[in-house]
Scaffold this motif. Structure first.
Motif, short mmCIF file in Angstrom:
data_model
loop_
_atom_site.label_atom_id
_atom_site.label_comp_id
_atom_site.label_asym_id
_atom_site.label_seq_id
_atom_site.Cartn_x
_atom_site.Cartn_y
_atom_site.Cartn_z
N SER A 152 33.05 29.10 -40.52
CA SER A 152 33.66 30.44 -40.37
C SER A 152 34.68 30.70 -41.47
CB SER A 152 34.34 30.56 -39.00
OG SER A 152 33.38 30.49 -37.96
N LEU A 153 35.45 29.68 -41.82
CA LEU A 153 36.42 29.80 -42.91
C LEU A 153 35.72 30.11 -44.22
CD1 LEU A 153 39.22 29.36 -44.28
CD2 LEU A 153 38.64 26.92 -44.42
N ALA A 154 34.67 29.37 -44.52
CA ALA A 154 33.92 29.61 -45.75
C ALA A 154 33.34 31.02 -45.78
CB ALA A 154 32.81 28.57 -45.89
N LYS A 155 32.79 31.45 -44.67
CA LYS A 155 32.20 32.79 -44.58
C LYS A 155 33.25 33.86 -44.87
CE LYS A 155 28.72 35.55 -43.62
NZ LYS A 155 27.50 35.57 -44.44
N LYS A 156 34.42 33.71 -44.28
CA LYS A 156 35.51 34.68 -44.47
C LYS A 156 35.93 34.74 -45.95
CE LYS A 156 40.17 35.74 -42.69
NZ LYS A 156 40.94 35.65 -43.96
N MET A 157 36.11 33.58 -46.56
CA MET A 157 36.56 33.55 -47.95
C MET A 157 35.50 34.12 -48.90
SD MET A 157 38.48 29.83 -48.10
CE MET A 157 38.85 29.98 -49.88
N LYS A 177 21.40 18.59 -31.30
CA LYS A 177 21.18 19.04 -32.68
C LYS A 177 20.97 20.55 -32.74
CE LYS A 177 19.11 15.29 -35.50
NZ LYS A 177 19.43 13.99 -34.92
N LEU A 178 20.12 21.06 -31.87
CA LEU A 178 19.81 22.48 -31.87
C LEU A 178 21.00 23.33 -31.46
CD1 LEU A 178 16.22 22.46 -30.29
CD2 LEU A 178 16.84 22.64 -32.71
N ASP A 179 21.78 22.86 -30.50
CA ASP A 179 22.98 23.60 -30.08
C ASP A 179 23.97 23.71 -31.24
OD1 ASP A 179 22.02 24.00 -27.54
OD2 ASP A 179 23.20 22.39 -26.61
N GLU A 180 24.17 22.61 -31.94
CA GLU A 180 25.10 22.62 -33.06
C GLU A 180 24.58 23.53 -34.17
OE1 GLU A 180 27.73 19.43 -35.66
OE2 GLU A 180 25.73 18.81 -35.00
N ALA A 181 23.29 23.45 -34.45
CA ALA A 181 22.70 24.29 -35.50
C ALA A 181 22.82 25.77 -35.16
CB ALA A 181 21.24 23.91 -35.69
N LEU A 182 22.57 26.12 -33.91
CA LEU A 182 22.64 27.53 -33.50
C LEU A 182 24.06 28.07 -33.63
CD1 LEU A 182 21.14 29.96 -32.40
CD2 LEU A 182 21.58 29.13 -30.09
N GLU A 183 25.03 27.27 -33.26
CA GLU A 183 26.42 27.70 -33.40
C GLU A 183 26.77 27.93 -34.87
OE1 GLU A 183 31.00 26.38 -32.20
OE2 GLU A 183 29.31 25.07 -31.68
N CYS A 184 26.28 27.05 -35.74
CA CYS A 184 26.53 27.21 -37.18
C CYS A 184 25.87 28.46 -37.73
CB CYS A 184 26.06 25.98 -37.93
SG CYS A 184 27.05 24.50 -37.63
N ILE A 185 24.67 28.75 -37.27
CA ILE A 185 23.98 29.98 -37.67
C ILE A 185 24.81 31.19 -37.27
CG2 ILE A 185 21.97 31.43 -37.20
CD1 ILE A 185 20.34 28.79 -36.97
N GLN A 186 25.29 31.18 -36.04
CA GLN A 186 26.09 32.30 -35.54
C GLN A 186 27.39 32.47 -36.31
OE1 GLN A 186 26.27 31.02 -31.45
NE2 GLN A 186 24.36 32.04 -30.89
N ASN A 187 27.91 31.36 -36.85
CA ASN A 187 29.16 31.42 -37.61
C ASN A 187 28.97 31.77 -39.08
OD1 ASN A 187 30.74 30.83 -35.37
ND2 ASN A 187 30.75 28.64 -35.75
N GLY A 188 27.71 31.86 -39.52
CA GLY A 188 27.46 32.33 -40.87
C GLY A 188 26.83 31.35 -41.83
#
Length: 247
Positions: free
Chosen positions: A52-57, A83-94
């Motif tokens: 999320s930080l990277a996406k914002k910057m 694995k899939l839960d973590e990946a999905l959260e990362c997708i949602q965060n950008g």
């Protein structure tokens, strides 16, 4: 040759690994993200909690730098559900790219079906969301035969289950850069391991990660045929210097 388009600038140290507290390590992560923006690297590879930080910057800078993150890092032994839960959260965060750590220990112990299942489902999630997917096989934990066999297994799962126009979006990646080796042996990409991967990965692309410390070494990897290089010393490599980082 300008190799920036091949470089995934990488910062994956936890607070304890960096010997920093959370706020100090956040500053280091911000430095790497900003550097990637200023240098025009292909991608910034960051831990899931900093996507999320990277996406914002990147948005604020109106930059074209893409965001990669690691899934089930660095051991790769979690369930496919986790694995899939973590990946999905990362997708949602950008996140734009998902670098899963393959369960290479399961592969070594003969549980090929488990590995095939996670490759299939993890790749499907990424491609369904128009993301690039990479599978880290951890070459330092494998012998030459195992490197060839695991690379081939991943290739076969992708080729048998996905359309040809998606192949370029599914990489096989050499290393986490965090594997503990004995006697200070290389824990990342080597010329020998990358050659084996390239011989068995086609039509999937290969990413060399860890151990590439100079412009000359990066150029050698590119000339061998890798399409991406992961390094925490991207700026030093571009400037013709040698990075002291092990990753």
């Amino acid at each position: 040759m300008d190799i920036r388009k091949y470089l995934d600038s990488t910062y994956l140290k936890t607070n304890s690994q960096a010997s920093l507290d959370e706020s100090e390590n956040q500053v280091v992560a911000q430095f790497f993200i900003q550097e990637a923006i200023e240098e025009g690297f292909k991608l910034i590879m960051i831990r899931p909690d900093r996507v999320s930080l990277a996406k914002k910057m990147i948005v604020e800078a109106n930059s074209k730098v893409t965001i990669g993150t690691v899934i089930d890092f660095p051991e790769g032994t979690s369930s496919i559900v986790k694995k899939l839960d973590e990946a999905l959260e990362c997708i949602q965060n950008g996140a734009d790219e998902l670098d899963y750590v393959c369960n290479y220990e399961a592969f070594k112990s003969g549980d090929v079906d488990l590995v095939k299942n996670e490759i299939l489902k993890g790749t499907q999630l990424g491609l369904d969301n128009n993301k690039i997917v990479k599978w880290i096989i951890e070459v330092a934990a494998l012998n030459d035969v195992q490197i060839a066999e695991l690379t081939t297994l991943i290739k076969n799962v992708v080729v048998l289950n996905f359309k040809a126009d998606t192949y370029s979006s599914v990489f096989i990646k050499s290393s986490t850069g965090f594997y503990k080796t004995e006697n200070n042996l290389p824990n990342g990409a080597t010329v020998a391991s990358i050659k084996i991967m390239l011989q068995n990965a086609s039509p999937l692309p290969v990413k060399a990660a860890g151990g590439v410390r100079t412009y000359k070494e990066a150029l050698e990897m590119i000339e061998l045929g890798v399409q991406r290089i992961g390094t925490s010393g991207a700026k030093a490599i571009v400037n013709g210097e040698e990075t002291s980082s092990r990753y």
